[in-house]
Design a protein around this motif. Sequence first.
Motif, PDB file in Angstrom:
ATOM      1  N   ASP A  49       0.826  -1.200   0.000  1.00 52.73           N
ATOM      2  CA  ASP A  49       0.000   0.000   0.000  1.00 52.73           C
ATOM      3  C   ASP A  49       0.864   1.255   0.000  1.00 52.73           C
ATOM      4  OD1 ASP A  49       0.888   0.114   2.618  1.00 52.73           O
ATOM      5  OD2 ASP A  49      -1.096   0.103   3.517  1.00 52.73           O
ATOM      6  N   THR A  50       2.176   1.086   0.190  1.00 57.08           N
ATOM      7  CA  THR A  50       3.115   2.207   0.212  1.00 57.08           C
ATOM      8  C   THR A  50       4.403   1.821  -0.496  1.00 57.08           C
ATOM      9  OG1 THR A  50       2.275   3.021   2.324  1.00 57.08           O
ATOM     10  CG2 THR A  50       4.499   3.694   1.720  1.00 57.08           C
ATOM     11  N   ILE A  51       4.867   2.701  -1.365  1.00 55.20           N
ATOM     12  CA  ILE A  51       6.223   2.600  -1.920  1.00 55.20           C
ATOM     13  C   ILE A  51       6.860   3.957  -1.727  1.00 55.20           C
ATOM     14  CG2 ILE A  51       7.639   2.321  -3.985  1.00 55.20           C
ATOM     15  CD1 ILE A  51       5.567   0.392  -5.060  1.00 55.20           C
ATOM     16  N   SER A  52       7.939   3.995  -0.953  1.00 52.05           N
ATOM     17  CA  SER A  52       8.652   5.235  -0.699  1.00 52.05           C
ATOM     18  C   SER A  52      10.127   5.027  -1.031  1.00 52.05           C
ATOM     19  CB  SER A  52       8.487   5.653   0.767  1.00 52.05           C
ATOM     20  OG  SER A  52       9.112   6.894   0.975  1.00 52.05           O
ATOM     21  N   LEU A  53      10.516   5.538  -2.189  1.00 51.75           N
ATOM     22  CA  LEU A  53      11.896   5.415  -2.671  1.00 51.75           C
ATOM     23  C   LEU A  53      12.492   6.782  -2.987  1.00 51.75           C
ATOM     24  CD1 LEU A  53      11.413   2.370  -5.075  1.00 51.75           C
ATOM     25  CD2 LEU A  53      12.690   2.378  -2.929  1.00 51.75           C
ATOM     26  N   GLY A  54      11.966   7.833  -2.383  1.00 55.69           N
ATOM     27  CA  GLY A  54      12.436   9.184  -2.654  1.00 55.69           C
ATOM     28  C   GLY A  54      13.839   9.433  -2.148  1.00 55.69           C
TER      29      GLY A  54
ATOM     30  N   PHE B  29      -8.462   8.943  -9.693  1.00 55.71           N
ATOM     31  CA  PHE B  29      -8.282   8.540  -8.299  1.00 55.71           C
ATOM     32  C   PHE B  29      -9.028   9.510  -7.394  1.00 55.71           C
ATOM     33  CE2 PHE B  29      -4.485   7.489 -10.791  1.00 55.71           C
ATOM     34  CZ  PHE B  29      -4.710   6.129 -10.870  1.00 55.71           C
ATOM     35  N   PRO B  30     -10.273   9.212  -7.076  1.00 59.95           N
ATOM     36  CA  PRO B  30     -11.131  10.170  -6.370  1.00 59.95           C
ATOM     37  C   PRO B  30     -10.638  10.558  -4.981  1.00 59.95           C
ATOM     38  CG  PRO B  30     -12.163   8.001  -6.459  1.00 59.95           C
ATOM     39  CD  PRO B  30     -10.954   7.944  -7.326  1.00 59.95           C
ATOM     40  N   ASN B  31      -9.760   9.762  -4.385  1.00 58.83           N
ATOM     41  CA  ASN B  31      -9.260  10.060  -3.043  1.00 58.83           C
ATOM     42  C   ASN B  31      -7.880  10.707  -3.058  1.00 58.83           C
ATOM     43  OD1 ASN B  31     -11.470   9.036  -1.415  1.00 58.83           O
ATOM     44  ND2 ASN B  31     -10.917   7.066  -2.308  1.00 58.83           N
ATOM     45  N   LEU B  32      -7.374  11.040  -4.250  1.00 60.65           N
ATOM     46  CA  LEU B  32      -6.051  11.643  -4.355  1.00 60.65           C
ATOM     47  C   LEU B  32      -6.061  13.036  -3.720  1.00 60.65           C
ATOM     48  CD1 LEU B  32      -3.254  10.936  -5.571  1.00 60.65           C
ATOM     49  CD2 LEU B  32      -3.934  12.240  -7.579  1.00 60.65           C
ATOM     50  N   ARG B  33      -5.104  13.254  -2.826  1.00 61.77           N
ATOM     51  CA  ARG B  33      -4.995  14.539  -2.135  1.00 61.77           C
ATOM     52  C   ARG B  33      -3.744  15.305  -2.540  1.00 61.77           C
ATOM     53  NH1 ARG B  33      -7.828  11.173   1.048  1.00 61.77           N
ATOM     54  NH2 ARG B  33      -9.518  12.019   2.296  1.00 61.77           N
TER      55      ARG B  33
ATOM     56  N   GLU C 128      -8.311   2.931  -6.167  1.00 62.36           N
ATOM     57  CA  GLU C 128      -9.141   4.116  -5.957  1.00 62.36           C
ATOM     58  C   GLU C 128      -8.796   4.787  -4.634  1.00 62.36           C
ATOM     59  OE1 GLU C 128     -13.312   3.642  -6.338  1.00 62.36           O
ATOM     60  OE2 GLU C 128     -13.189   3.074  -8.442  1.00 62.36           O
ATOM     61  N   ASN C 129      -8.064   4.084  -3.777  1.00 63.40           N
ATOM     62  CA  ASN C 129      -7.666   4.630  -2.481  1.00 63.40           C
ATOM     63  C   ASN C 129      -6.369   5.430  -2.549  1.00 63.40           C
ATOM     64  OD1 ASN C 129      -9.870   3.495  -1.110  1.00 63.40           O
ATOM     65  ND2 ASN C 129      -8.808   1.529  -1.011  1.00 63.40           N
ATOM     66  N   MET C 130      -5.797   5.569  -3.741  1.00 63.55           N
ATOM     67  CA  MET C 130      -4.543   6.319  -3.889  1.00 63.55           C
ATOM     68  C   MET C 130      -4.729   7.725  -3.325  1.00 63.55           C
ATOM     69  SD  MET C 130      -1.420   6.648  -4.808  1.00 63.55           S
ATOM     70  CE  MET C 130      -0.796   5.518  -6.020  1.00 63.55           C
ATOM     71  N   LYS C 131      -3.819   8.110  -2.420  1.00 63.21           N
ATOM     72  CA  LYS C 131      -3.917   9.423  -1.781  1.00 63.21           C
ATOM     73  C   LYS C 131      -2.763  10.355  -2.139  1.00 63.21           C
ATOM     74  CE  LYS C 131      -6.554   7.852   2.202  1.00 63.21           C
ATOM     75  NZ  LYS C 131      -6.620   6.429   2.081  1.00 63.21           N
ATOM     76  N   THR C 132      -1.584   9.789  -2.407  1.00 68.07           N
ATOM     77  CA  THR C 132      -0.403  10.623  -2.634  1.00 68.07           C
ATOM     78  C   THR C 132       0.453  10.050  -3.752  1.00 68.07           C
ATOM     79  OG1 THR C 132      -0.352  11.235  -0.292  1.00 68.07           O
ATOM     80  CG2 THR C 132       1.673  11.582  -1.546  1.00 68.07           C
ATOM     81  N   ILE C 133       0.804  10.922  -4.724  1.00 71.36           N
ATOM     82  CA  ILE C 133       1.764  10.574  -5.781  1.00 71.36           C
ATOM     83  C   ILE C 133       2.815  11.671  -5.813  1.00 71.36           C
ATOM     84  CG2 ILE C 133       2.121  10.185  -8.249  1.00 71.36           C
ATOM     85  CD1 ILE C 133      -0.800   9.236  -8.411  1.00 71.36           C
TER      86      ILE C 133
ATOM     87  N   ASN D 246       0.383  -0.883 -11.893  1.00 71.62           N
ATOM     88  CA  ASN D 246      -0.772  -1.764 -11.743  1.00 71.62           C
ATOM     89  C   ASN D 246      -0.914  -2.306 -10.333  1.00 71.62           C
ATOM     90  OD1 ASN D 246      -1.779  -1.800 -14.526  1.00 71.62           O
ATOM     91  ND2 ASN D 246       0.216  -2.697 -14.967  1.00 71.62           N
ATOM     92  N   LEU D 247      -0.554  -1.519  -9.349  1.00 77.84           N
ATOM     93  CA  LEU D 247      -0.682  -1.931  -7.955  1.00 77.84           C
ATOM     94  C   LEU D 247      -2.040  -1.479  -7.426  1.00 77.84           C
ATOM     95  CD1 LEU D 247       2.917  -1.057  -6.767  1.00 77.84           C
ATOM     96  CD2 LEU D 247       1.925  -3.332  -6.964  1.00 77.84           C
ATOM     97  N   TYR D 248      -2.927  -2.417  -7.225  1.00 79.65           N
ATOM     98  CA  TYR D 248      -4.309  -2.085  -6.914  1.00 79.65           C
ATOM     99  C   TYR D 248      -4.563  -1.749  -5.449  1.00 79.65           C
ATOM    100  CZ  TYR D 248      -5.045  -3.676 -11.616  1.00 79.65           C
ATOM    101  OH  TYR D 248      -4.971  -3.814 -12.967  1.00 79.65           O
ATOM    102  N   ASN D 249      -3.584  -1.952  -4.573  1.00 82.90           N
ATOM    103  CA  ASN D 249      -3.771  -1.626  -3.158  1.00 82.90           C
ATOM    104  C   ASN D 249      -2.983  -0.402  -2.730  1.00 82.90           C
ATOM    105  OD1 ASN D 249      -5.503  -3.824  -2.430  1.00 82.90           O
ATOM    106  ND2 ASN D 249      -3.739  -5.166  -2.700  1.00 82.90           N
ATOM    107  N   ILE D 250      -2.246   0.179  -3.628  1.00 86.36           N
ATOM    108  CA  ILE D 250      -1.339   1.259  -3.250  1.00 86.36           C
ATOM    109  C   ILE D 250      -2.098   2.547  -2.923  1.00 86.36           C
ATOM    110  CG2 ILE D 250      -0.871   2.046  -5.591  1.00 86.36           C
ATOM    111  CD1 ILE D 250       2.161   2.155  -4.460  1.00 86.36           C
ATOM    112  N   GLU D 251      -1.636   3.220  -1.872  1.00 85.55           N
ATOM    113  CA  GLU D 251      -2.211   4.500  -1.457  1.00 85.55           C
ATOM    114  C   GLU D 251      -1.183   5.625  -1.480  1.00 85.55           C
ATOM    115  OE1 GLU D 251      -4.176   4.198   2.311  1.00 85.55           O
ATOM    116  OE2 GLU D 251      -5.278   2.400   1.711  1.00 85.55           O
ATOM    117  N   TYR D 252       0.096   5.265  -1.445  1.00 82.62           N
ATOM    118  CA  TYR D 252       1.160   6.272  -1.345  1.00 82.62           C
ATOM    119  C   TYR D 252       2.325   5.843  -2.233  1.00 82.62           C
ATOM    120  CZ  TYR D 252       4.704   9.237   0.921  1.00 82.62           C
ATOM    121  OH  TYR D 252       5.694  10.156   1.179  1.00 82.62           O
TER     122      TYR D 252
END
Length: 143
Positions: free
Chosen positions: A23-28, A91-95, A68-73, A42-48
């Motif tokens: 649900d999270t990938i952080s490689l910054g 992505f309706p939940n993208l903030r 659809e739960n993606m919140k941050t890109i 194609n990660l269907y559970n990712i949010e961040y």
Amino acid sequence: FWASDNSFSGPIPKELGLVESLDTISLGNNRLTGTIPESLYNLYNIEYLNLYNNMLTGSLPKNINYSENMKTILLYGNNLMATIPESLGNFPNLRTLELHSNKFSGTVPDVICKNLSLLTSFMTDCTYLVECSCCTSCYDTRT
């Protein structure tokens, strides 16, 4: 999966996108190079998704199939180019959508501006290369 600020170098392993439960990938803030593997789109559970401040190249595909739960890109600070795809408006939940400090061009698709009612931070390079009517912050990276 949190691995930011580690001085990792080389390409992002395509196998990372095969871990369906992520649900999270952080490689910054690493030294990652090459293109973003197709499997990461194609990660269907990712949010961040955080890939900022690397040396990634290439373009974003027309179809990005995140949850659809993606919140941050966060893709800023790379060498990504071409146009910003309409599918980022799905992505309706993208903030937060931060695409600045890349080499994108063209007009930000209207669907991004119209469909993302929860978007509170949308940053891109609003220069002669990118036109954006709904960005919350614009960067001019010509200097």
